[in-house]
Design a protein around this motif. Structure first.
Motif, PDB file in Angstrom:
ATOM      1  N   ARG A  61       0.845  -1.192   0.000  1.00  0.00           N
ATOM      2  CA  ARG A  61       0.000   0.000   0.000  1.00  0.00           C
ATOM      3  C   ARG A  61       0.879   1.240   0.000  1.00  0.00           C
ATOM      4  NH1 ARG A  61      -3.331  -0.435   5.278  1.00  0.00           N
ATOM      5  NH2 ARG A  61      -1.321  -1.276   5.962  1.00  0.00           N
TER       6      ARG A  61
ATOM      7  N   SER B 262      -3.934   4.025  -1.134  1.00  0.00           N
ATOM      8  CA  SER B 262      -4.330   3.107  -2.202  1.00  0.00           C
ATOM      9  C   SER B 262      -3.442   1.869  -2.190  1.00  0.00           C
ATOM     10  CB  SER B 262      -4.238   3.804  -3.566  1.00  0.00           C
ATOM     11  OG  SER B 262      -4.619   2.929  -4.612  1.00  0.00           O
ATOM     12  N   SER B 263      -3.955   0.803  -2.789  1.00  0.00           N
ATOM     13  CA  SER B 263      -3.197  -0.444  -2.927  1.00  0.00           C
ATOM     14  C   SER B 263      -2.140  -0.297  -4.016  1.00  0.00           C
ATOM     15  CB  SER B 263      -4.144  -1.586  -3.285  1.00  0.00           C
ATOM     16  OG  SER B 263      -3.413  -2.745  -3.643  1.00  0.00           O
TER      17      SER B 263
ATOM     18  N   GLU C 133      -6.008   3.145   7.612  1.00  0.00           N
ATOM     19  CA  GLU C 133      -7.393   3.349   7.199  1.00  0.00           C
ATOM     20  C   GLU C 133      -8.221   3.866   8.377  1.00  0.00           C
ATOM     21  OE1 GLU C 133      -8.698  -1.334   7.827  1.00  0.00           O
ATOM     22  OE2 GLU C 133      -8.061  -0.613   5.855  1.00  0.00           O
TER      23      GLU C 133
END
Length: 620
Positions: A391, A405-406, A459
């Protein structure tokens, strides 16, 4: 041979013996080799750590000034148990003086002034001298180093006349501060920095992480314990972590564990196995805890290149307790990263995040990362990559939004994870940084409400992190250590930007837990302005900055603020950012205004990697 400490500097003689050995004889005369060169040296000059300095006792009828100078010079020697040094003291002072209580480090060897006016009026039975200098660091009784902004040092030495063994009156010191007082160059000659290792607190044994705790041990043999360097290092490990790190680390050694009485030397055998005899406190540990204890020893001795330890065997009162090979200890590594060499990541001139593959060591062709950061769906200005490289987090060109984001799969760019409300771009978000636990950190520099923020696992709702010691300063940039228990902060205050290192304390877990950064310490007090910083290895930082009125320089600094004599790196022009990997064999990278992105490989000079691009980082 007469001692001369005018302007705080002593004179000594270096005797170069055959076979490359050398010794220094201080104040007074003693037996000398009849071969080899003899030349005067300044005891305060940087010296070879292999040079041994021998103390000599006070001569008969020595004047007070000679006694003071002899005592100060003797403290810089390899005097066993400081037995000769104590001969400058009265019987009672010699009994109670505690040289191991800590070390005061001065910019130069101490000046001594005296006698005082009132002492001249008292007659010839007592007198006082004042030791003065500029203190630049302190080493406590735990062998932990703390740099200081240069401060005035002043201590008294009181002398009286006492009856000697032959019945004659001799001057001796009866009031003396505990600990040693050394000039900076003598300290660097006598001591070396080593890392002892503990486990980050609050993590399960299934996911341990080693934390380096730097301390300073005596080169060769410690005068007080008579232990060699390896044994001193293990002894400090067993005594437990330093006070500064204690709240955030654990040791697997049971309380009271120590080396078996009489052990003064530890060395691996011809199979590179190091056997460590412990007292009975360790006899009842289980196999899992014992392996973690052995890992602490292995990591601690790994930094001592002379040890060459391939396996550690811990021994208790009834024989072997457990053993651990060096390759087995890798499961305790602190970085939480991938098994492959770290890649480098940067933002190109179109705001896209690109990657230079790790195996190329900075020489490969850049390629866009997988996902929206690589396509340029939103132009970015700075990037931070998780240590597992799965990530990333990036800050928009306006520095107003932080996205996550990945890097492992294609996806759409989600909503911003953090948004700053500041009017000016320079007052908005800093570049992000990931710790070894997978948490994401960023600073919002909004003047109306500056905040340090953490996103658990990268997150969810950002949590504000308290930093009680900021005292009105503003965090301009941050870098998290791999172990997750330390944070390096560039802090602006009073027109300067300085480097501070804080301890990350966690209470509870997950989104309900709280985190604070405690006990901020100056990590590079000699630098008036710090431009950039990055962690480099487990307890070292690479720092770009300049001294007051000086030019920009790039240097290595220990996390405790100690700068080694070899810490300054080759010069490079107009550095705006710097990046280093936990693997110290990977090149140091830097952003420059004139040459683009450059790299410095071990043993090489700076080389241009990319003419275009910025915000180059390693994972973390």
């Amino acid at each position: 041979m007469e001692t001369d400490r005018r302007r705080g500097r002593g004179r000594a003689v270096r005797l170069s013996a055959p076979l490359g050995c050398a010794m220094v004889v201080l104040a007074g005369c003693g037996a000398m080799p009849v071969t080899g060169d003899v030349k005067a040296v300044d005891a305060s000059q940087p010296g070879d750590s292999q040079v041994q300095v021998y103390a000599v006792p006070p001569r008969e009828g020595a004047a007070p000034l000679e006694v003071v100078d002899g005592f100060l010079e003797s403290m810089t020697s390899d005097d066993p148990a400081f037995g000769t040094t104590r001969k400058y003291l009265t019987v009672e002072a010699a009994r109670t003086w505690k040289p191991s209580e800590g070390t005061t480090v001065l910019a130069k060897a101490p000046n001594r002034n005296g006698p005082t006016f009132h002492d001249k009026e008292r007659g010839t039975t007592e007198t006082t001298y004042v030791l003065t200098g500029e203190q630049v660091a302190a080493v406590d009784a735990e062998s932990s180093y703390r740099p200081l902004a240069p401060t005035e040092y002043s201590q008294l030495l009181h002398l009286v006349k006492v009856k000697g063994a032959d019945g004659k009156q001799e001057w001796r010191i009866d009031i003396v501060p505990d600990g040693l007082v050394l000039g900076q160059s003598d300290f660097k000659r006598l001591y070396r920095s080593v890392n002892k290792y503990y486990f980050a607190a609050g993590r399960p044994d299934s996911a341990p992480a080693m934390v380096a705790d730097p301390v300073y041990v005596r080169n060769r043999t410690d005068p007080v314990t008579r232990m060699d360097t390896s044994t001193q290092t293990v002894r400090t490990l067993l005594k437990g972590p330093s006070n500064w790190l204690r709240p955030v680390v654990d040791s697997r050694f049971p309380a009271g564990t120590a080396l078996k009485s009489g052990v003064t030397s530890l060395a691996p055998d011809d199979q590179n196995v190091l056997k460590v005899p412990l007292n009975k406190k360790a006899d009842k540990v289980g196999p899992g805890a014992c392996r973690m204890m052995a890992a602490q020893v292995l990591y601690t001795l790994r930094d001592l290149t002379s040890a060459r330890v391939g396996q550690v065997e811990l021994q208790g009162g009834q024989g072997p307790l457990c053993s651990l090979r060096a390759d087995e200890a890798e499961e305790f590594a602190p970085d939480g990263g991938s098994d492959a060499p770290d890649s480098q990541y940067f933002v190109d001139d179109k705001g896209r995040v690109q990657r230079i593959p790790g195996p190329s060591k900075g020489s490969g062709d850049p390629e866009p990362v997988i996902g929206p950061f690589g396509t340029g769906a939103v132009a970015m200005s700075a990037v931070g990559v998780a240590r597992d490289e799965l990530r990333a987090a990036a800050v928009s060109v306006s520095q107003q939004h932080l996205y996550v984001s990945s890097l492992a799969s294609e996806s759409e760019l989600g909503a911003p994870a953090v948004t700053s409300g500041a009017t000016k771009a320079a007052d908005r978000l800093s570049a992000p940084s990931w710790d070894g636990r997978g948490d994401l950190w960023v600073a919002d520099r909004d003047p109306s409400g500056p905040r340090l923020l953490r996103l658990v696992d990268g997150e969810g709702e950002p949590q504000e992190v308290a930093v009680p010691d900021l005292d009105g300063g503003r965090i301009e940039a941050l870098r998290m250590s791999a172990d997750g228990v330390r944070i390096a902060l560039r802090v602006s205050e009073d027109g300067h930007t300085t480097l501070k290192v804080g301890r990350v304390e966690r209470h509870g877990s997950g989104e309900t837990g709280t985190v604070s950064v405690e006990d901020l310490r100056q990590a590079a007090p000699q630098l008036a302005d710090v431009t950039a910083v990055s962690w480099s290895g487990r307890s070292r930082l690479v720092v770009v900055g300049k001294e007051e009125g000086g030019v920009q320089q790039v240097r290595y600094v220990q996390a405790d603020g100690y700068t080694s004599p070899s810490g300054v790196l080759p010069g490079v022009n107009q550095v705006t950012a710097v990046a280093a990997a936990d693997d110290e064999q990977l090149p140091l990278m830097a952003d420059t205004e004139s040459d683009g992105i450059v790299k410095l490989s071990p043993g090489d000079n700076w080389q241009t990697v990319l003419k275009e691009g910025s915000s180059l980082v390693y994972p973390g």
